[in-house]
Design an enzyme around this catalytic site. Structure first.
Site, PDB file in Angstrom:
ATOM      1  CG  ASP A  95      -2.138  19.623  -1.651  1.00 50.23           C
ATOM      2  OD1 ASP A  95      -2.182  20.438  -0.708  1.00 50.23           O
ATOM      3  OD2 ASP A  95      -1.488  18.566  -1.605  1.00 50.23           O
ATOM      4  CB  ALA A  96      -3.329  25.875  -2.894  1.00 46.61           C
ATOM      5  CE  LYS A  97       0.119  20.427   2.093  1.00 47.08           C
ATOM      6  NZ  LYS A  97       0.072  19.955   0.684  1.00 47.08           N
ATOM      7  NE  ARG A  98      -2.337  29.932  -2.380  1.00 48.20           N
ATOM      8  CZ  ARG A  98      -1.534  29.274  -3.213  1.00 48.20           C
ATOM      9  NH1 ARG A  98      -0.807  28.264  -2.768  1.00 48.20           N
ATOM     10  NH2 ARG A  98      -1.441  29.621  -4.477  1.00 48.20           N
ATOM     11  CB  THR A 125      -5.189  21.638   1.228  1.00 51.34           C
ATOM     12  OG1 THR A 125      -4.284  22.253   0.303  1.00 51.34           O
ATOM     13  CG2 THR A 125      -5.617  20.274   0.701  1.00 51.34           C
TER      14      THR A 125
END
Length: 279
Positions: A95-98, A125
């Protein structure tokens, strides 16, 4: 050729149930566990969660930010968490939402989706809000490496609707456009595509959205945020069989006792199985 993420995820969900347990070592949880807010506390927390759940759930989702805040030593802990989780048989969704463009997006993808990367994960993510096409380097590498993406679509934070519900010139919302792109990525995939959406379990009525993207739906919000396993069929409708409900605090608050963490995990897993089976 590497087996696609969607195939591996479908098998893991069928064998272990669809539950995803988040690893979110923020300062308040470390304190609740009686741990210091330092690298030693971080490592104790992360590896205890792995010990408790990674051999029995389908997916584990570390939140990268809570490791990154400790710098290189925190990232080193995250590397061990990822390695030990995958060794125990769970899939890792980072879960890094890059989200970025061009070579920068390619760099982010390589950091998490390249097979030789220290943080190599089964899925990542990502944010599409520089335009869905900006994710192309991550999509391409995911296809090559047999990994997957979870793209932010309908998130549960209160600020999300100002972007996600905004209407394009053709009258379609931004979120609906993201879902349509994912359906196209997953076209023809069996038994499940590798390109999923993040759709909060607490966002309310989703009947106006087509969630049949032939891919997984990562659903945060179950547990401490207010949604229950019993809510899932009403929220996700006919797509509920592809939902991966994420529980973080609802499980983590039972630590540091491994048996208590396992009991909480088993309780959520059982409730989710029952809800999906009865839908």
């Amino acid at each position: 050729m590497t087996e696609p993420f969607g195939t591996r995820l479908r098998r893991a969900m069928d064998e272990r149930g669809p539950l995803c347990v988040g690893i979110d070592p923020h300062a308040s949880l470390l304190a609740d566990w009686g741990l210091n807010d330092d690298v030693a506390g971080l490592e104790r927390f992360g590896r205890t969660v792995v010990e408790a759940v990674a051999d029995r759930v389908a997916v584990v989702k570390p939140q990268s930010a809570f490791f990154e805040r400790f710098g290189s030593r925190g990232v080193a802990v995250l590397e061990r968490v990822v390695e030990e989780t995958r060794a125990a048989g769970a899939l890792v969704v980072m879960d890094a939402k890059r989200g970025d463009i061009g070579s920068t997006m390619a760099g982010y993808a390589e950091a998490f989706l390249h097979k030789d990367a220290p943080l190599f994960s089964d899925a990542l993510t990502v944010s599409p809000y520089l335009g869905y096409g900006s994710l192309a380097p991550a999509v391409e590498l995911a296809r090559e490496s047999g990994t997957g993406l979870f793209v932010l679509a309908l998130t549960s934070n209160p600020e999300g609707p100002e972007v996600q519900h905004a209407l394009r010139a053709d009258g379609r919302s931004v979120a609906a456009t993201v879902l349509a792109h994912l359906a196209a990525e997953n076209a023809g995939a069996e038994p499940l595509g590798s390109f999923g959406a993040v759709v909060g379990a607490t966002v309310g009525d989703l009947s106006s959205y087509d969630l049949a993207i032939n891919g997984p739906l990562l659903a945060p919000g179950v547990g401490a945020q207010g949604a229950t396993p019993a809510d899932l069929p009403a929220v996700f409708g006919s797509a509920v069989g592809n939902v991966v409900p994420n529980v973080s605090r609802g499980v983590l608050r039972h630590g540091p006792d491994v048996a208590a963490l396992r009991a909480a995990t088993a309780a959520f897993a059982g409730e989710i199985r029952a809800a999906v089976a009865g839908s």
